[in-house]
Design an enzyme around this catalytic site. Structure first.
Site, PDB file in Angstrom:
ATOM      1  N   ASP A 186      -4.516  -6.395   5.416  1.00 10.55           N
ATOM      2  CA  ASP A 186      -5.580  -7.191   6.039  1.00 10.55           C
ATOM      3  C   ASP A 186      -5.645  -8.596   5.456  1.00 10.55           C
ATOM      4  O   ASP A 186      -6.245  -9.492   6.043  1.00 10.55           O
ATOM      5  CB  ASP A 186      -6.933  -6.497   5.843  1.00 10.55           C
ATOM      6  N   PHE A 227      -4.567   3.786  14.942  1.00  7.39           N
ATOM      7  CA  PHE A 227      -4.859   4.765  13.890  1.00  7.39           C
ATOM      8  C   PHE A 227      -6.010   4.217  13.062  1.00  7.39           C
ATOM      9  O   PHE A 227      -6.163   3.002  12.942  1.00  7.39           O
ATOM     10  CB  PHE A 227      -3.635   4.946  12.989  1.00  7.39           C
ATOM     11  N   ASN A 281       0.848  -1.197   0.000  1.00  8.61           N
ATOM     12  CA  ASN A 281       0.000   0.000   0.000  1.00  8.61           C
ATOM     13  C   ASN A 281       0.879   1.240   0.000  1.00  8.61           C
ATOM     14  O   ASN A 281       2.098   1.147   0.061  1.00  8.61           O
ATOM     15  CB  ASN A 281      -0.977  -0.030   1.186  1.00  8.61           C
ATOM     16  N   LYS A 299     -11.075  -2.974  19.575  1.00  9.32           N
ATOM     17  CA  LYS A 299      -9.657  -3.300  19.783  1.00  9.32           C
ATOM     18  C   LYS A 299      -9.181  -2.907  21.176  1.00  9.32           C
ATOM     19  O   LYS A 299      -7.994  -2.954  21.453  1.00  9.32           O
ATOM     20  CB  LYS A 299      -8.811  -2.638  18.691  1.00  9.32           C
ATOM     21  N   LYS A 345       9.278 -16.973  -9.774  1.00  9.21           N
ATOM     22  CA  LYS A 345       8.503 -15.921 -10.436  1.00  9.21           C
ATOM     23  C   LYS A 345       7.431 -16.542 -11.335  1.00  9.21           C
ATOM     24  O   LYS A 345       7.730 -17.470 -12.097  1.00  9.21           O
ATOM     25  CB  LYS A 345       9.478 -15.083 -11.274  1.00  9.21           C
ATOM     26  N   LYS A 349     -13.626   0.708  15.969  1.00  8.06           N
ATOM     27  CA  LYS A 349     -12.265   0.163  16.166  1.00  8.06           C
ATOM     28  C   LYS A 349     -11.774   0.443  17.577  1.00  8.06           C
ATOM     29  O   LYS A 349     -11.109  -0.395  18.190  1.00  8.06           O
ATOM     30  CB  LYS A 349     -11.300   0.768  15.138  1.00  8.06           C
TER      31      LYS A 349
HETATM   32  N1  CTP Z   1      -3.952  -2.933  12.437  1.00  2.00           N
HETATM   33  C1  CTP Z   1      -3.159  -3.946  12.936  1.00  2.00           C
HETATM   34  N2  CTP Z   1      -3.118  -5.158  12.321  1.00  2.00           N
HETATM   35  C2  CTP Z   1      -3.845  -5.399  11.215  1.00  2.00           C
HETATM   36  C3  CTP Z   1      -4.650  -4.368  10.680  1.00  2.00           C
HETATM   37  C4  CTP Z   1      -4.680  -3.150  11.320  1.00  2.00           C
HETATM   38  O1  CTP Z   1      -2.485  -3.734  13.950  1.00  2.00           O
HETATM   39  N3  CTP Z   1      -3.755  -6.578  10.638  1.00  2.00           N
HETATM   40  C5  CTP Z   1      -3.987  -1.653  13.147  1.00  2.00           C
HETATM   41  C6  CTP Z   1      -3.445  -0.471  12.371  1.00  2.00           C
HETATM   42  O2  CTP Z   1      -2.070  -0.291  12.584  1.00  2.00           O
HETATM   43  C7  CTP Z   1      -4.263   0.676  12.926  1.00  2.00           C
HETATM   44  C8  CTP Z   1      -5.590   0.036  13.283  1.00  2.00           C
HETATM   45  O3  CTP Z   1      -5.327  -1.354  13.398  1.00  2.00           O
HETATM   46  O4  CTP Z   1      -3.690   1.198  14.085  1.00  2.00           O
HETATM   47  C9  CTP Z   1      -6.700   0.257  12.314  1.00  2.00           C
HETATM   48  O5  CTP Z   1      -6.273  -0.124  11.040  1.00  2.00           O
HETATM   49  P1  CTP Z   1      -7.231   0.057   9.780  1.00  2.00           P
HETATM   50  O6  CTP Z   1      -6.529  -0.495   8.577  1.00  2.00           O
HETATM   51  O7  CTP Z   1      -7.755   1.453   9.727  1.00  2.00           O
HETATM   52  O8  CTP Z   1      -8.463  -0.843  10.201  1.00  2.00           O
HETATM   53  P2  CTP Z   1      -8.769  -2.355  10.098  1.00  2.00           P
HETATM   54  O9  CTP Z   1      -8.966  -2.842  11.497  1.00  2.00           O
HETATM   55  O10 CTP Z   1      -7.751  -3.083   9.271  1.00  2.00           O
HETATM   56  O11 CTP Z   1     -10.173  -2.345   9.387  1.00  2.00           O
HETATM   57  P3  CTP Z   1     -10.574  -1.879   7.891  1.00  2.00           P
HETATM   58  O12 CTP Z   1      -9.338  -2.054   7.056  1.00  2.00           O
HETATM   59  O13 CTP Z   1     -11.683  -2.809   7.536  1.00  2.00           O
HETATM   60  O14 CTP Z   1     -11.019  -0.452   8.005  1.00  2.00           O
END
Ligand code: CTP
Length: 398
Positions: A279, A324, A209, A342, A289, A338
């Site tokens: 995710d 975040f 990303n 969390k 490859k 969240k």
């Molecule tokens: N985070 C994490 N581990 C993951 C995904 C997210 O620790 N596998 C943490 C990120 O570092 C951030 C928070 O969770 O502090 C929220 O991440 P975000 O990507 O906004 O949310 P998600 O929980 O992944 O949900 P979505 O992508 O569906 O919005």
């Protein structure tokens, strides 16, 4: 605050040098020990006898003088001192310092000093406004050199303008305030995640990303500035960090970030997860490859572990957990979800709908949400945002 502090005071050649005599007096009154390094021009404005009498120490002005104890005096002096103040700092000494020039005792000592340096400029306002002086000052600031800016007043050249050295009393209170802030997180261990994660598709490709890591790195710098010991777990980014209080761990995938964070978390007082963790990850990525073919390619993905969720469920008493959230819609609703799911103390929300904020930008516009409500902040550079987050912790959780 300054009691027992060993201070090296550099004086360069400006009329404000007479004020440095008062500055020495006040520093000594505050309990500091002061040794003075002067340039040749400084001695046109204030005498060595005055400085030696007030500081009660020998004054250093000559790198190779016959009366020197030994020729590496600039090293022993800089080893001795806890902090270095240059007041007044002329355009000349600022220029030399910014460009690595060492041609006298003061400029050489500055280059040999690796602790806190405070530069207190004094010069004609047009010189202070000159593009070259400005460039030198901003370069030094970027390298963590502290400046106490000149104030507006009557200048020796007859002008009224921005270039007058700050008064000794104010210099001391600024330095004391700064030293105090350095103790804010002393003894605290902080875990920060930064950047993206890369999930391998095959030997050369990945799913990633656009996270730059800037926010996490700014947080690491800011916490260290306040005395914390920081563990920075970062995904692949092109950033560097050079701070003795920051220990950097490079990881690539969400799995590696998870393992490192779990390992470091039990020993952390504050955890701030600013990384953009994938995710989903590819099931059984190919070790070789993939070859191109006419057929469509389907990748099978499985969810990664949510590191923050895991840390929330393991949260120890007294541990502060910060997440975040980067959202595109229903921002507050999603962030609150969240925050609760969390088990966070607070969540930093940035919306992709805000111009110049979030991924890829050096600026960010955040809202901090906790159980008490929402605090909104203006668009700022990520260094300032890091300090807003730290201030929020200071005001609500320390
Ligand atoms: N985070 C994490 N581990 C993951 C995904 C997210 O620790 N596998 C943490 C990120 O570092 C951030 C928070 O969770 O502090 C929220 O991440 P975000 O990507 O906004 O949310 P998600 O929980 O992944 O949900 P979505 O992508 O569906 O919005």
């Amino acid at each position: 605050m300054l009691k027992g502090t060993k201070i090296l005071l550099g004086i360069s050649g400006g009329i404000a040098a007479y004020k440095s005599v008062f500055l020495i007096r006040l520093l000594i009154k505050a309990g500091a020990e002061v040794k003075v390094v002067v340039t040749k021009n400084a001695l046109q404005f204030v005498t060595k006898v005055t400085l030696e009498t007030i500081s009660k120490n020998k004054v250093y002005d000559d790198l190779f003088g016959i009366y020197n104890d030994y020729s590496t005096e600039h090293i022993s002096l800089t080893d001795w001192a806890d902090l270095f103040i240059v007041a007044p700092a002329t355009a000349n000494i600022i220029g030399k310092f910014a460009n690595g020039i060492a041609d006298d005792t003061l400029s050489t000592s500055l280059l040999a000093f690796n602790k806190s340096i405070y530069i207190i400029p004094a010069m004609n306002s047009k010189m202070y406004d000159n593009f070259s002086v400005k460039k030198n000052i901003s370069y030094l600031k970027e390298n963590n050199i502290l400046f106490i800016n000149p104030v507006v007043g009557d200048l020796a050249c007859g002008y009224v303008g921005d270039g007058k050295m700050e008064e000794p009393e104010n210099i001391i209170s600024y330095i004391e305030k700064n030293l105090k802030s350095k103790l804010l997180f002393k003894g605290k261990r902080v875990l920060i995640t930064a950047g993206p994660t890369y999930e391998a598709i095959d030997a050369v490709r990945f799913i990633g990303n656009h996270s730059s890591g800037l926010m996490g790195f700014a947080l690491a710098e800011a916490f260290a500035k306040y005395g914390a010991e920081v563990n920075l777990v970062t995904g692949p980014v092109s950033l560097t960090i050079d701070n003795a209080l920051v220990k950097r761990y490079n990881v690539v995938s969400a799995r590696e970030m998870y393992d490192k964070c779990i390992e470091l978390s039990s020993n952390s007082d504050i955890i701030v997860m600013s990384a953009a963790v994938a995710d989903y990850t590819v099931i059984n990525p190919s070790e070789t490859k993939f070859k191109k073919s006419e057929k469509s390619l389907t990748l099978k993905l499985e969810p990664t572990q949510d590191i923050l969720f895991e840390l929330g469920s393991k949260k120890k008493k007294g541990q502060l957990l910060v997440g975040f959230a980067l959202e595109t819609n229903d921002e507050i609703k999603n962030a609150v979800k969240k925050l609760n799911n969390k088990n966070l103390d607070f969540i930093v929300l940035n919306s992709l709908n805000d111009k110049n904020a979030g991924f890829k930008y050096s600026t960010n516009k955040i809202s901090i949400i906790n159980k008490e409500g929402i605090t909104k902040f203006e668009l700022k550079n990520k260094q300032e945002v890091a300090f807003d987050i730290i201030n929020f912790i200071k005001e609500h959780y320390l």
